[in-house]
Write a protein that holds these residues in place. Structure first.
Motif, PDB file in Angstrom:
ATOM      1  N   ARG A 185       0.830  -1.219   0.000  1.00 35.29           N
ATOM      2  CA  ARG A 185       0.000   0.000   0.000  1.00 35.29           C
ATOM      3  C   ARG A 185       0.852   1.251   0.000  1.00 35.29           C
ATOM      4  O   ARG A 185       0.454   2.290  -0.495  1.00 35.29           O
ATOM      5  CB  ARG A 185      -0.896   0.044   1.267  1.00 35.29           C
ATOM      6  N   ALA A 186       2.047   1.160   0.609  1.00 42.82           N
ATOM      7  CA  ALA A 186       2.826   2.380   0.859  1.00 42.82           C
ATOM      8  C   ALA A 186       3.922   2.630  -0.163  1.00 42.82           C
ATOM      9  O   ALA A 186       4.204   3.774  -0.511  1.00 42.82           O
ATOM     10  CB  ALA A 186       3.446   2.317   2.252  1.00 42.82           C
ATOM     11  N   LEU A 187       4.558   1.562  -0.624  1.00 41.89           N
ATOM     12  CA  LEU A 187       5.759   1.742  -1.449  1.00 41.89           C
ATOM     13  C   LEU A 187       5.601   1.120  -2.827  1.00 41.89           C
ATOM     14  O   LEU A 187       4.861   0.160  -3.011  1.00 41.89           O
ATOM     15  CB  LEU A 187       6.973   1.073  -0.770  1.00 41.89           C
ATOM     16  N   ASP A 188       6.368   1.672  -3.778  1.00 46.53           N
ATOM     17  CA  ASP A 188       6.551   0.982  -5.045  1.00 46.53           C
ATOM     18  C   ASP A 188       7.592  -0.105  -4.840  1.00 46.53           C
ATOM     19  O   ASP A 188       8.365  -0.094  -3.878  1.00 46.53           O
ATOM     20  CB  ASP A 188       7.030   1.979  -6.115  1.00 46.53           C
ATOM     21  N   ILE A 189       7.656  -1.016  -5.809  1.00 46.12           N
ATOM     22  CA  ILE A 189       8.490  -2.202  -5.623  1.00 46.12           C
ATOM     23  C   ILE A 189       9.980  -1.842  -5.541  1.00 46.12           C
ATOM     24  O   ILE A 189      10.730  -2.486  -4.813  1.00 46.12           O
ATOM     25  CB  ILE A 189       8.182  -3.258  -6.728  1.00 46.12           C
ATOM     26  N   ASP A 190      10.399  -0.775  -6.247  1.00 46.92           N
ATOM     27  CA  ASP A 190      11.821  -0.409  -6.189  1.00 46.92           C
ATOM     28  C   ASP A 190      12.228   0.013  -4.776  1.00 46.92           C
ATOM     29  O   ASP A 190      13.304  -0.339  -4.289  1.00 46.92           O
ATOM     30  CB  ASP A 190      12.164   0.678  -7.220  1.00 46.92           C
ATOM     31  N   MET A 191      11.364   0.770  -4.111  1.00 47.43           N
ATOM     32  CA  MET A 191      11.656   1.189  -2.738  1.00 47.43           C
ATOM     33  C   MET A 191      11.472   0.016  -1.773  1.00 47.43           C
ATOM     34  O   MET A 191      12.202  -0.116  -0.783  1.00 47.43           O
ATOM     35  CB  MET A 191      10.751   2.352  -2.335  1.00 47.43           C
ATOM     36  N   ALA A 192      10.492  -0.842  -2.061  1.00 46.47           N
ATOM     37  CA  ALA A 192      10.244  -2.001  -1.205  1.00 46.47           C
ATOM     38  C   ALA A 192      11.449  -2.944  -1.183  1.00 46.47           C
ATOM     39  O   ALA A 192      11.700  -3.629  -0.185  1.00 46.47           O
ATOM     40  CB  ALA A 192       8.994  -2.742  -1.667  1.00 46.47           C
ATOM     41  N   GLU A 193      12.220  -2.959  -2.276  1.00 50.59           N
ATOM     42  CA  GLU A 193      13.405  -3.819  -2.335  1.00 50.59           C
ATOM     43  C   GLU A 193      14.412  -3.459  -1.246  1.00 50.59           C
ATOM     44  O   GLU A 193      15.084  -4.319  -0.693  1.00 50.59           O
ATOM     45  CB  GLU A 193      14.086  -3.701  -3.710  1.00 50.59           C
ATOM     46  N   VAL A 194      14.533  -2.165  -0.982  1.00 51.71           N
ATOM     47  CA  VAL A 194      15.474  -1.714   0.055  1.00 51.71           C
ATOM     48  C   VAL A 194      15.037  -2.267   1.414  1.00 51.71           C
ATOM     49  O   VAL A 194      15.863  -2.748   2.207  1.00 51.71           O
ATOM     50  CB  VAL A 194      15.525  -0.169   0.113  1.00 51.71           C
ATOM     51  N   VAL A 195      13.743  -2.221   1.660  1.00 55.59           N
ATOM     52  CA  VAL A 195      13.207  -2.727   2.927  1.00 55.59           C
ATOM     53  C   VAL A 195      13.371  -4.244   2.992  1.00 55.59           C
ATOM     54  O   VAL A 195      13.777  -4.804   4.014  1.00 55.59           O
ATOM     55  CB  VAL A 195      11.719  -2.349   3.079  1.00 55.59           C
ATOM     56  N   LEU A 196      13.081  -4.911   1.870  1.00 59.18           N
ATOM     57  CA  LEU A 196      13.189  -6.370   1.807  1.00 59.18           C
ATOM     58  C   LEU A 196      14.595  -6.822   2.167  1.00 59.18           C
ATOM     59  O   LEU A 196      14.786  -7.746   2.957  1.00 59.18           O
ATOM     60  CB  LEU A 196      12.824  -6.839   0.388  1.00 59.18           C
ATOM     61  N   LYS A 197      15.576  -6.139   1.606  1.00 57.37           N
ATOM     62  CA  LYS A 197      16.967  -6.499   1.887  1.00 57.37           C
ATOM     63  C   LYS A 197      17.264  -6.358   3.387  1.00 57.37           C
ATOM     64  O   LYS A 197      17.911  -7.208   3.999  1.00 57.37           O
ATOM     65  CB  LYS A 197      17.912  -5.619   1.071  1.00 57.37           C
ATOM     66  N   TYR A 198      16.753  -5.294   3.959  1.00 54.68           N
ATOM     67  CA  TYR A 198      16.981  -5.066   5.392  1.00 54.68           C
ATOM     68  C   TYR A 198      16.336  -6.176   6.232  1.00 54.68           C
ATOM     69  O   TYR A 198      16.931  -6.685   7.175  1.00 54.68           O
ATOM     70  CB  TYR A 198      16.434  -3.693   5.791  1.00 54.68           C
ATOM     71  N   LEU A 199      15.108  -6.563   5.864  1.00 56.77           N
ATOM     72  CA  LEU A 199      14.430  -7.641   6.602  1.00 56.77           C
ATOM     73  C   LEU A 199      15.239  -8.930   6.523  1.00 56.77           C
ATOM     74  O   LEU A 199      15.411  -9.644   7.521  1.00 56.77           O
ATOM     75  CB  LEU A 199      13.021  -7.867   6.035  1.00 56.77           C
ATOM     76  N   LYS A 200      15.745  -9.226   5.339  1.00 56.69           N
ATOM     77  CA  LYS A 200      16.554 -10.439   5.171  1.00 56.69           C
ATOM     78  C   LYS A 200      17.830 -10.363   6.002  1.00 56.69           C
ATOM     79  O   LYS A 200      18.230 -11.347   6.625  1.00 56.69           O
ATOM     80  CB  LYS A 200      16.875 -10.653   3.696  1.00 56.69           C
ATOM     81  N   ASP A 201      18.445  -9.170   6.023  1.00 58.99           N
ATOM     82  CA  ASP A 201      19.650  -8.998   6.834  1.00 58.99           C
ATOM     83  C   ASP A 201      19.363  -9.237   8.315  1.00 58.99           C
ATOM     84  O   ASP A 201      20.237  -9.641   9.074  1.00 58.99           O
ATOM     85  CB  ASP A 201      20.232  -7.588   6.652  1.00 58.99           C
ATOM     86  N   LEU A 202      18.129  -8.958   8.720  1.00 60.21           N
ATOM     87  CA  LEU A 202      17.740  -9.209  10.114  1.00 60.21           C
ATOM     88  C   LEU A 202      17.473 -10.694  10.360  1.00 60.21           C
ATOM     89  O   LEU A 202      17.202 -11.098  11.489  1.00 60.21           O
ATOM     90  CB  LEU A 202      16.468  -8.424  10.458  1.00 60.21           C
TER      91      LEU A 202
END
Lengths: 449, 449
Positions: A185-202
């Motif tokens: 709802r909040a982000l486009d997929i390009d910006m969501a990728e940055v978040v996804l990477k962070y979640l995986k790093d966690l």
């Protein structure tokens, strides 16, 4: 004169307090099914994670506080079952189960929403939770402390915050999202990728683009695995962060018009029935960009609506304006924010847009501790700002607020390129990341000409 | 075609780089008296304090970098002594002391300013410093390391930052300011009190409302005390943070019109002489609120002006707009920011204003680590925002930027009361401190009616 408020969430209590601020004589009664009032549901994930020490911390006031300090009566653990808008009375069952009626001059429906739980096998097993009330939070924290793994369903802000909270408690966490990205709802997929990477790093496992098919239990009826797509994953608990459905039943009974998504209100927060107002997650509001009805299920929206309703009931004219659905979330060391329309949603609405992006730092390059920050600005083809998404290590929320103000006031790409940002090495770069993103878009506009 | 730029500060180098971005063929030559180029003078106090590890860190690029990567020639340690705008040439002495001339098609005057040092006894003693160049910074840090006490003269942002830096190095620090408050250009006295208290808590002695009368030396000609008013205070060194005077001599020799405060330029950053531009601390600009000439001696202003000048020289039309002189500074754990006009200055300009104030927190009340934040909003009598001051423990800079955007776009008190702020407990309160301050003003407006 008596105002009755149904619901003790942010919308209901803000309405009550606002009436009292401007009218010392009104009798104000709040009826709520909840035991705890005046707590912040947005804070639940942060108690789970331990960043807030306890659930007691997030309860700000007791019913006694409201009675003594604001002369507001709160009837807790009581369920309103009917509204008779002819007789102007509500019918409710009190905590002892007695049926009672209460007359009103003004009624405020602040019934909030319920977590939507998909109708799948296993949804009633022990170990399946929603994240709505403080009691939900307490149960999750208890259960998590004797669990080793959890599945969180839904990768909206609450899903991400819960996944992070449970991970921080030491659980193996899997996050499942039907959409092909986090924060759809909040982000486009390009910006969501940055978040996804962070979640995986966690260390959070993220499964995208697949629905939760079913939940399987052990012989004692406790969650033991989930099936996502065709694949099963063992886990001890499931947290449903699958979105909220507005509670509109009482409004219907009262004869209030229901819109496409929830209770219909005008800009004064009045329903279609005289002297009945509605605020918070149970109402629909207007999207500033598209002009279409939208839900804005944020505590901050409920508070702003409560202030408008409260002022109007107290005789002071006030209006609630169309929303941008500005949001911010903090997951560990990452802040994520967005406001206005996304590039994807603009395309879906057949709007032509120009996008500007920048990756920069939150402090001067040479200043220790600066963190990466990603900015995306979305302009309509005339150069007016219509959306913004920011992901970064710090200082995201206020940048989002600045861009919200910009959208509301019609700021242009050219204005943002030339915009005067304050500067000091410990708090910003000499050219703000927003100006850099605007310049990126400006260069594209120039080539379009 | 050749552009000659005089000065290698933020304004000069940004102009050069911007020309290059849009024009690959222009010959670009920068002549500077400095040895180090492309460093951030704003960062000097933070190197003194040790928050930035060394002066090497704040030098971002070498002349070689500019030559190789941007095809920009930088002639260092060379002093321009004349500009002949008929012949279109500059006359300079190179580092070996040879007199040289250089033809230009476009000239950019980016000569910056000099620290104004009051003409008092003792100003030439050993141990008296200004804070202008990186060499000044190096000398101060060296001298401070063998000193035990310092007097900083001038309580603007640089004065405060220097006082904090020297205090952090372990010196006994006295800050002297002629005005009756700290940060007299940026803050009203009520907001300055918050900063003053913080400085005192840091152990900095602050003397307000009194000028520095003289500096006394020991037998070796080294600073040993200062006299402020009638009272003397012993100290080992004096740092002059007494403001900057624009360097306008070369512009005068070139025949450029000089305004009330500095070199006069139009919105394209052109001086009155054809093909001569000027940018940075040496020019005057227009105050957005009053429409009067003002100085805007900020690195970020110089960069924005350089971008405008550079684009225009490259044939891309661009305009520099009137300024709010938005500023931010960080002193230890305190961020201080302001934009637009202060209440005092508004009164001095005979503007009637309504002020809204709030003291709040930077996070939800229950979220650990929230810090106090003080917001002051200044509205004209019609309800339009014209100024904002914020002092707080975090998240000040971007709020200032939001309010700058608001002022530039004519945001009203009512709009800020209803404004949609993003919300999450770790990063904000459910009602933003800005909305609280706006509501305070709104209540006052209501009573005026």
């Amino acid at each position: 004169m008596r105002t009755v408020v149904i619901g003790s969430g942010a919308g209901g209590l803000t309405t009550a307090s606002t009436i009292r601020k401007y009218n010392k004589n009104m009798e104000i009664v709040v009826i709520t099914k909840e035991k705890y009032v005046a707590y912040s549901p947005c804070a639940i994930p942060y108690v789970i994670s331990g960043e807030i020490p306890s659930f007691q911390h997030i309860v700000m006031h007791t019913p006694e506080y409201y009675r003594k300090n604001r002369n507001i009566e709160i009837i807790t653990e009581s369920i309103v079952v009917d509204v008779d808008s002819e007789k102007r009375e509500v019918v409710y069952y009190d905590r002892e189960g007695n049926k009672r009626t209460l007359k009103y001059d003004y009624l405020v429906i602040a019934t909030g929403g319920e977590t939507f739980i998909p109708p799948i096998e296993g949804r009633d097993l022990e170990g399946v939770f929603k994240v709505k009330t403080i009691e939900d939070g307490m149960k999750i924290k208890d259960y998590a402390q004797k669990s080793t793994s959890a599945t969180v369903v839904g990768a909206g802000a609450i899903g991400l915050e819960m996944a992070y909270g449970l991970r921080k408690l030491g659980l193996k966490v899997t996050l499942v999202e039907m959409a092909p990205q986090v924060l759809p709802r909040a982000l486009d997929i390009d910006m969501a990728e940055v978040v996804l990477k962070y979640l995986k790093d966690l260390g959070i496992e993220v499964i995208l683009g697949k629905p939760l098919s079913k939940i399987l239990g052990d012989k004692d009826g406790r969650v033991k695995e989930v099936v996502v797509g065709n694949k099963s994953h063992s886990c001890d608990m499931v947290v449903m962060a699958t979105g909220v459905r507005p509670n509109i039943e009482l409004a219907k009974r009262a004869g209030c018009e229901i819109g496409r998504l929830a209770i219909k209100v005008n800009s004064r927060m009045e329903t279609s029935v005289l002297n009945i107002y509605a605020v918070g997650d149970c109402v629909e509001t207007v999207d500033f960009i598209t002009g279409q009805p939208t839900l804005s299920p944020f505590g901050s929206t409920a508070v702003r609506q409560g202030k408008v309703a409260g002022k109007n009931i107290a005789g002071i004219s006030a209006e609630f304006k169309p929303v941008l659905n500005a949001m911010v979330s903090k997951i560990g060391d990452m802040e994520i924010g967005s406001t206005g329309i996304s590039e994807l949603r603009a395309h879906q609405s057949r709007m032509e847009v120009v996008v500007g992006k920048a990756k920069a730092l939150t402090r001067a390059r040479y200043y220790p501790g600066g963190k990466p920050i990603y900015v995306k600005l979305i302009f309509d083809i005339d150069g007016t700002l219509i959306g913004c998404q920011i992901v970064g290590g710090e200082r995201v929320a206020e940048r989002i607020d600045a861009m919200s103000l910009g959208i509301l006031k019609g700021v242009t790409c050219e204005e943002l390129v030339n915009m005067e940002f304050s500067y000091a090495p410990p708090v910003s770069m000499v050219v703000d990341p927003i100006a850099l993103a605007a310049e990126d878009a400006w260069d594209k506009f120039r080539k379009l000409k």
